[in-house]
Design a protein around this motif. Structure first.
Motif, mmCIF file in Angstrom:
data_model
loop_
_atom_site.group_PDB
_atom_site.id
_atom_site.type_symbol
_atom_site.label_atom_id
_atom_site.label_comp_id
_atom_site.label_asym_id
_atom_site.label_seq_id
_atom_site.Cartn_x
_atom_site.Cartn_y
_atom_site.Cartn_z
ATOM 1 N N ALA A 145 0.820 -1.219 0.000
ATOM 2 C CA ALA A 145 0.000 0.000 0.000
ATOM 3 C C ALA A 145 0.850 1.265 0.000
ATOM 4 O O ALA A 145 0.408 2.306 -0.498
ATOM 5 C CB ALA A 145 -0.936 -0.008 1.200
ATOM 6 N N ILE A 146 2.068 1.207 0.563
ATOM 7 C CA ILE A 146 2.899 2.419 0.644
ATOM 8 C C ILE A 146 4.043 2.386 -0.366
ATOM 9 O O ILE A 146 4.893 3.284 -0.360
ATOM 10 C CB ILE A 146 3.470 2.617 2.061
ATOM 11 C CG1 ILE A 146 4.421 1.481 2.434
ATOM 12 C CG2 ILE A 146 2.362 2.756 3.090
ATOM 13 C CD1 ILE A 146 5.225 1.744 3.703
ATOM 14 N N ALA A 147 4.080 1.370 -1.230
ATOM 15 C CA ALA A 147 5.177 1.238 -2.187
ATOM 16 C C ALA A 147 5.171 2.388 -3.192
ATOM 17 O O ALA A 147 4.111 2.857 -3.617
ATOM 18 C CB ALA A 147 5.089 -0.093 -2.918
ATOM 19 N N ASP A 148 6.361 2.839 -3.570
ATOM 20 C CA ASP A 148 6.492 3.845 -4.618
ATOM 21 C C ASP A 148 6.205 3.245 -5.985
ATOM 22 O O ASP A 148 5.803 3.954 -6.905
ATOM 23 C CB ASP A 148 7.907 4.436 -4.608
ATOM 24 C CG ASP A 148 8.223 5.127 -3.291
ATOM 25 O OD1 ASP A 148 7.651 6.200 -3.054
ATOM 26 O OD2 ASP A 148 9.015 4.580 -2.503
ATOM 27 N N ARG A 149 6.446 1.962 -6.112
ATOM 28 C CA ARG A 149 6.240 1.285 -7.400
ATOM 29 C C ARG A 149 5.889 -0.173 -7.112
ATOM 30 O O ARG A 149 6.573 -0.853 -6.349
ATOM 31 C CB ARG A 149 7.528 1.372 -8.220
ATOM 32 C CG ARG A 149 7.515 0.584 -9.539
ATOM 33 C CD ARG A 149 6.859 1.378 -10.638
ATOM 34 N NE ARG A 149 7.287 0.942 -11.963
ATOM 35 C CZ ARG A 149 6.707 -0.043 -12.658
ATOM 36 N NH1 ARG A 149 5.679 -0.697 -12.140
ATOM 37 N NH2 ARG A 149 7.146 -0.361 -13.864
ATOM 38 N N VAL A 150 4.798 -0.641 -7.709
ATOM 39 C CA VAL A 150 4.430 -2.059 -7.650
ATOM 40 C C VAL A 150 4.673 -2.649 -9.030
ATOM 41 O O VAL A 150 4.152 -2.155 -10.033
ATOM 42 C CB VAL A 150 2.957 -2.250 -7.228
ATOM 43 C CG1 VAL A 150 2.589 -3.732 -7.281
ATOM 44 C CG2 VAL A 150 2.731 -1.696 -5.825
ATOM 45 N N ILE A 151 5.501 -3.697 -9.087
ATOM 46 C CA ILE A 151 5.824 -4.363 -10.346
ATOM 47 C C ILE A 151 5.148 -5.729 -10.350
ATOM 48 O O ILE A 151 5.430 -6.571 -9.494
ATOM 49 C CB ILE A 151 7.345 -4.528 -10.519
ATOM 50 C CG1 ILE A 151 8.022 -3.159 -10.599
ATOM 51 C CG2 ILE A 151 7.663 -5.357 -11.761
ATOM 52 C CD1 ILE A 151 9.536 -3.213 -10.624
ATOM 53 N N ASP A 152 4.260 -5.926 -11.299
ATOM 54 C CA ASP A 152 3.604 -7.222 -11.457
ATOM 55 C C ASP A 152 4.435 -8.045 -12.442
ATOM 56 O O ASP A 152 4.506 -7.726 -13.630
ATOM 57 C CB ASP A 152 2.184 -7.030 -11.985
ATOM 58 C CG ASP A 152 1.391 -8.331 -12.008
ATOM 59 O OD1 ASP A 152 2.009 -9.417 -11.993
ATOM 60 O OD2 ASP A 152 0.150 -8.271 -12.049
#
Length: 296
Positions: A145-152
């Motif tokens: 939830a607080i990530a600067d970037r989520v990589i799937d």
């Protein structure tokens, strides 16, 4: 904690860049860490979040300005809960940080664990794999939830993920980055190559039983290949070609070029050539990666 750290980001050596990698097991965190290590990040995996300020302080005093830390579900829950506060305090000392979260679909994660026969870190005491993945997702949800970037990474292979990490996190200053990748033709061409060179015409150390178990990284293979005039000529011509044409890619505002060298098994000739080319270009460029597909 802040007093103990001081003003890290402005202590005379330039800003400290910290990348915190988290995410689900099997989503590619280890690949991401290895990629950043190739870009001269000081990398530590499975670090308790509470120890991060001490690590950053110690490593920066040693002259490292680029640090990458893996934080995952192997941390105690109380350590994971401390991470937002720890990052806020580091930012207060001048540290420039990014929190990157690696995610993937449950079905993809299940297949990856099945293919590699690895145990999920939460599968102790007989917990089924799908339940372990669900529990891990729940425990890590606050970090996502607080990530600067989520990589799937669901639709990414190892090579594509490495390229993404290198492009978004590893490179600095806009300079051209190079990836030298070795591969075996029998397993197919890399899908994202800009250049492909065929080393199967060169002498093959595979046919020497004493050399067969080794790889192109080993001194015995290097010495054997370097002693062959045709190998030296192939390497010289390949180096000259790239020396002449890579600046044209740079002038065309390209930021990343992948050069692939293949041979029959992807262990000896292609690995040797990729390593030698990387050595050559590291003399003039800061951002040079190697990846050996068949050795991973």
């Amino acid at each position: 904690m802040s007093a103990e750290l001081g003003e890290l980001g402005g202590n005379g050596g330039g800003t400290i860049h910290l990348v915190v990698l988290s995410g689900l097991s099997g989503a590619g965190k280890t690949v991401a860490l290895r990629t950043l290590e190739d870009f001269d990040f000081y990398c530590v995996d499975n670090l308790p979040a509470a120890l991060m300020p001490a690590l950053v302080s110690a490593v920066s005093l040693g002259g490292h300005r680029r640090i990458a830390v893996g934080v995952d579900v192997r941390n105690r829950s109380e350590d994971l809960n401390q991470l937002p506060q720890v990052l806020a305090e580091l930012a207060g000392t001048g540290v420039d940080y990014q929190l990157i979260f690696l995610d993937s679909r449950d079905d993809v994660l299940s297949k990856r664990f099945s293919d590699t026969r690895r145990r999920h870190p939460l599968s102790a005491d007989g917990l089924p794999l799908h339940d372990a993945i669900a529990l891990e997702r729940k425990l890590l949800r606050p970090l996502a939830a607080i990530a600067d970037r989520v990589i799937d990474s669901s639709e990414l292979n190892v090579h594509q993920l490495r390229r993404l990490i290198a492009t978004e996190l590893g490179m600095s200053g806009g300079a051209l980055s190079l990836l030298f990748e070795s591969f075996a033709y029998r397993r197919g061409l890399p899908t994202d190559a800009d250049f492909v060179f065929d080393a199967r015409v060169l002498p093959n150390p595979h046919w020497d039983p004493a050399l067969r178990p080794l790889s192109g990284k080993d001194a015995a293979i290097r010495d054997w290949l370097q002693a062959k005039p045709e190998v030296r000529r192939f390497l010289d011509q390949l180096t000259g070609f790239l020396d002449e044409w890579l600046p044209r890619f740079e002038a065309d505002n390209r930021s990343y070029v992948t050069i692939c060298i293949g041979c029959s098994g992807g262990r000896h000739r292609s690995v040797y050539l990729a390593e030698r080319l990387a050595e050559h270009f590291r003399g003039t460029r800061e951002q040079v990666l190697t990846f050996h597909r068949e050795l991973e």
